[in-house]
Structures are given as C-alpha cells and as structure tokens.
Scaffold this active site. Structure first.
Site, short mmCIF file in Angstrom:
data_model
loop_
_atom_site.label_atom_id
_atom_site.label_comp_id
_atom_site.label_asym_id
_atom_site.label_seq_id
_atom_site.Cartn_x
_atom_site.Cartn_y
_atom_site.Cartn_z
N LYS A 79 0.82 -1.22 0.00
CA LYS A 79 0.00 0.00 0.00
C LYS A 79 0.86 1.28 0.00
O LYS A 79 0.49 2.26 -0.63
CB LYS A 79 -0.94 0.01 1.21
CG LYS A 79 -2.08 -1.00 1.10
CD LYS A 79 -3.03 -0.86 2.26
CE LYS A 79 -4.18 -1.84 2.11
NZ LYS A 79 -5.23 -1.65 3.10
N ASP A 84 -10.28 2.63 2.05
CA ASP A 84 -10.46 2.10 3.41
C ASP A 84 -11.12 3.12 4.33
O ASP A 84 -12.04 2.81 5.07
CB ASP A 84 -9.10 1.69 4.01
CG ASP A 84 -8.59 0.37 3.44
OD1 ASP A 84 -9.43 -0.45 2.99
OD2 ASP A 84 -7.37 0.16 3.43
#
Ligand code: NAP
Length: 524
Positions: free
Chosen positions: A308, A349
């Site tokens: 990420k 997210d």
C-alpha cells in the site's frame, strides 16, 4: 479459439471413462488423454478410449493424446517406442492432436516415426512441447522459432515455471507477437494469471483440473474456478483486466466480489489475484511491466499488504494523481490506469469506515464533527480510520499496546493517545477496534473488558472474520449499537467498484458473495 482443456489422468480405462464423463459434464471444451498415467498401457487401450469419446453426446470435443516422457514430467517410464506407437494409434483413431516432446523429436528415429504417423492422418496435428520446471527459458523467442522450424505444421507448446509474477510477461509477449495455434503459459502459483488470461491472448489451450486432486501441474486450477470465479466464458481479446496486488492474495475475497459485480453489470472486465512477492522493487517492476504493455488491458488494481505504501510512492513518482487524504494516510489501496496510461490512486479504506459509521448511526459525515471517538490500535487500518475521522472533525483518542506507535499516529493527525491500560477511562460515543484481537481463529479474545462498554456507545469492530466478534457480542449485551467490520469491508469494495466501473455495484450481491466465501472458508 482457446479450448478449456481437462487432462484425464486415469490408471485404467474404467477410471478414464469416469473422468471423461465428469470432465464433459463440467464443460470441458477439449480433453487431454494423459495416457502415461495408464498402467499396462497398450496402443489398443488408447484407441478404445478415443472411439468411446467419439460415440458420446460430446463426440465433437477435440482430443489431445499425450504420453509424456518421465524425464519431462510423465507418470510412467514407458519406452519411446511404445509412446510413439500409442500416438500413432491415437491419430488413426481420430485424435485431433498428439503431443510429443520437442527434445525427443530431435532424434531422427523418433522424428521419422511420428512424421510417418502424421502423414497417414487426415486431420491429426502434432503439438511439440517443451517444459522448464525450474524457471524461465533462457531465450524463449529463439526456442519458439527452433520448435517451429523442426516441424513447420506443429503447434509449439512452451511452458515454464514462473518463480515470480514478473516472469510471466515473456510468455505474454510471445503470445502477443505470434499467431496461429500455439500453447504458451507459466506453471506455479506465480504463473496462475497466465492460465486465466491465456484465452484473452489467444493460446490454443489452457488446462483446468476436474478437482484439486487431479491437477497435473503446479498452479493448475479447477474448471469450476475458471468458469464461476474467473468468468472464463465471458473472456474475449478485448477484456479489460483488474486485480488485487499483494502477498499473499490466495484468500482475498476481492476476485469473488469484483468478478460477480462485473458479471452483474455485463462489463467486459476480469479481476485477477496478482501475487507480487517482495517489496517496493518488485512492485515497481510489476507496474513497469504492465504499463509497457497497454495491449494487456490492465485498467485498475486493488492494493493490499505489503504494497500500500509502495503503491502511493510509485504513483507519485510517476506524476500521477493521489487523492489528498490518501496522501496524508501515506497509503493507497486502489490504482486506476487511464486509457492514455496515466495513474490515479485512492484509499477506499477510510471511505469504507466512514460510510459504515454514518450508515449505522444514521448521520452525515459532517455530523461526526466534535464526536469523541476511541480508536484501539495504531496499525494500517487505524491510520485510515483516524485520517477519515479527523478529516471530518471527530475528537479521536488512540489507544495502543505499543504506546510509541499511538503517540506517532496521534501527532500526525492531531489526536490524543494512551496505552491499553487506560481503557477503563474511555469516555467516547464511538469505539473502534482496529487491532487484530478477536480475529479468526482467536475468536474468544476481545480487546476491551466488557465492563468498560457503556450502553450509549456505538461499538465498531473492523475485523470481518468472524462477522460477529466477541467484542460485538458483548457490546450488544451491554446495549450498545454495533457495526461489523464486514460493513466497512463491503463499503470499501463498493467505493472501489465504482472507481473501476463508474457504476454502483448491487450491495446485496456483494454482501452475499462475501458471506458465501466466508462460510465456505470456515468449513475448510
Ligand atoms: P497492523 O497494521 O498489523 O496493526 C495491528 C494492530 O493491532 C496494532 O495496533 C497492534 O499493536 C495491535 N495488536 C495486534 N495484536 C495485539 C495484541 N495481542 N494485543 C494488543 N494489540 C495488538 O494490522 P492492520 O492492517 O491495521 O489490521 C488490523 C485489523 O483490521 C485486522 O485484524 C483485520 O481484521 C482488520 N481489517 C479490516 C478491514 C475491513 O475492511 N474491515 C480491512 C483490513 C483489515 P502494536 O502496535 O502494539 O503491535
């Protein structure tokens, strides 16, 4: 046309008949009789099996007959003479293809016999195959040319083990740069995608097993996975590719979610598990490989552990767009590739977490302004939740086992922090567990003693496996409103799907897909 081919790996004709029946019922478009698996093999046995296939309802299903040399992965050490006799018998009985090893074909005696058998067959073709079980061929394009030169009418079959997903791109290039009938793909877990996109790239064959027990090569997947999970029947040369980049990715729910969503909206898109082992250098190489080959049609990625942060750095380094809050989080979980090859990166997210909270509390994001929130944990998920919550003005206190991590995160986002020993003093309207305490298989653990839960709290556990953690059960007993990690997971997937397609996914379908996957997994 690419034929979804099932190898028949039976020890005797009875077992072979049963496997053929099962393979045809499952939707095999071609059968490969791996007659090296048959005990006490004779040419008559092979002939008998082909005659039987021809008398079945699926009599037009083409057949490859292979009697693989033990040195090249065969099951039995049959002499070359018998192996060639079985191929000759297969051609006589009407097999469309026989497969012989290129290395053995170089011997003039073998070559002569096979040429003679082929000359007596009206339609039979020769697959000249070569395998490298260790890794890449040193010069795959040269090898391809040599195979073709050895027998011009042959179907070259070049198969090698990919030790990393980046090894697959040579196979893709070869398929892209050649035409006609050829079979090219990679073995091993890292080669999985080459089996799935073989159809998009025009390989004559891709192999599937009936079930996991009858797989004949590493990385082979079942026909059910091909058809149900990877939308095999819908793949065309123009199919756009998406996937989850991570390590590991085997248990990711994303392929099931996005492929079900693509099918539902009728999009010509396919979502793949993209196992990118290693760190930033391997991630960058994968991206370079993808961007150098626009004809592959990659248009978007989900990014998961451990890439990420590397993903955000990569997109920034390429001058791409990074969503401002993702920049503050320091991590992205979604990348889009535009038609002209530009990159855009997002973090869904935090949006998933905020959507789960606002939906459950029936408030807007703006109404989170000033609300006291306790976040347990200071890892990746806590970071996304804290970024989203502070962005809308919530008053966040971070509690973590390693207090220095809590302090660092709190300093970045202007929050308070404390150790887990201060949980008794929590005075929050919303409590969010972002630790992994209580996650499967440790389902009897909880991050906070139940006596600290107060009935006017909303309790959100970001863990989604199990959907109802011990924390959520105890919170319900204490009279709290609860939010499951499943809601956050589903919401982030919905946001990502919208970025991939511009269309809303059906939330009920996404939820059902996730619950089906989780319930199957817990039976294992
Ligand atoms: P992470 O970066 O590894 O962070 C783990 C956090 O848990 C750290 O704060 C760690 O504390 C704490 N922790 C772990 N074991 C602990 C223990 N025994 N006692 C006390 N604290 C402990 O992991 P992450 O990526 O943030 O993921 C955390 C959880 O989020 C996962 O378990 C997963 O279930 C869930 N998740 C949910 C979603 C969703 O969409 N719903 C998505 C991803 C992840 P230290 O700093 O002291 O090590």
């Amino acid at each position: 046309m690419t034929y979804l081919t099932i190898p028949i790996v039976a020890k005797n004709p009875d077992q072979a008949r049963h496997q053929i029946e099962t393979a045809l019922l499952a939707g095999a478009e071609m059968l490969e009789l791996r007659v090296d698996y048959i005990e006490n093999l004779t040419a008559d046995v092979v002939k008998g099996l082909i005659v039987e296939i021809r008398t079945r309802a699926a009599k037009n299903v083409p057949v490859i007959v292979t009697c693989r040399d033990k040195h090249q992965g065969g099951a039995t050490d049959y002499p070359a003479g018998l192996r060639i006799d079985t191929l000759a018998a297969a051609l006589k009985a009407g097999a469309e293809y026989v497969d012989f090893e290129y290395e053995n074909f170089l011997a003039p005696e073998n070559r002569g016999k096979i040429r003679s058998a082929l000359s007596q067959s009206l339609k039979g073709k020769l697959i000249l195959s070569t395998h490298n079980f260790q890794g890449k061929f040193p010069q795959i394009s040269n090898l391809y040319r040599h195979v073709q030169t050895m027998y011009v009418a042959s179907v070259p079959k070049l198969v090698y083990t990919a030790n990393h997903i980046n090894d697959c791109f040579e196979a893709f290039d070869l398929l892209h740069n050649t035409g006609g009938e050829r079979i090219i793909f990679c073995m091993g877990q890292a080669g999985l995608i080459s089996r799935i996109i073989a159809k998009k790239l025009g390989s004559l064959v891709t192999f599937a097993s009936i079930d996991e027990q009858t797989a004949t090569a590493p990385g082979q997947i079942t026909i059910e996975q091909f058809k149900k999970l990877y939308r095999y029947d819908a793949i065309t040369p123009g199919t756009e590719l998406y996937g989850v980049i991570g390590s590991p990715v085997t248990h990711s729910l994303s392929p099931a979610i996005h492929n079900a969503g693509f099918a539902d909206i009728g999009a010509n898109k396919l979502y793949l598990p993209l196992l990118v082992d290693g760190g930033a250098p391997e991630f960058s190489e994968f991206m370079r490989n993808v961007l150098a080959r626009p004809w592959l049609g990659f248009r978007g990625f989900s990014i998961t552990i451990p890439h990420k942060e590397s993903a955000m750095d990569y997109v920034r380094g390429k001058g791409g767009f990074v969503e401002p809050l993702a920049r503050r989080i320091g991590a992205v979980n979604t990348i889009l590739i535009t038609k002209d090859g530009a990159l855009k990166a997002y973090n869904t997210d935090y949006a998933g977490a905020l959507d789960a909270i606002t939906t459950a509390m029936e408030i807007t994001r703006e109404q989170l302004n000033g609300i006291p929130v306790a976040v347990l944990g200071a890892g990746g998920v806590a970071r996304a939740a804290v970024a989203g919550l502070t962005d809308v003005g919530a008053r966040v206190t971070i509690y973590n086992r390693t207090i220095s991590r809590a302090e660092k995160l709190a300093a970045e986002f202007g929050c308070d922090f404390a150790g887990l020993d201060k949980l008794a003093q929590i005075d929050a309207k919303l409590l969010i567990n972002c630790t992994s305490i209580g996650m499967h298989p440790n389902v009897n653990e909880t991050p906070i003693p139940k006596e600290f839960l107060k009935k006017d709290m909303t309790v959100f556990d970001t863990i989604y496996n199990p959907a109802e953690t011990l924390l959520l059960k105890q919170a319900k007993e204490a009279g709290c409103q609860t939010i499951s990690g499943l809601d956050m997971f589903l919401n982030q997937a919905l946001v990502q799907f919208k970025l991939f397609t511009g269309t809303d996914a059906n939330p009920d379908l996404v939820r059902k897909t996730v619950l089906d996957c989780l319930s199957r997994r817990q039976l294992i």
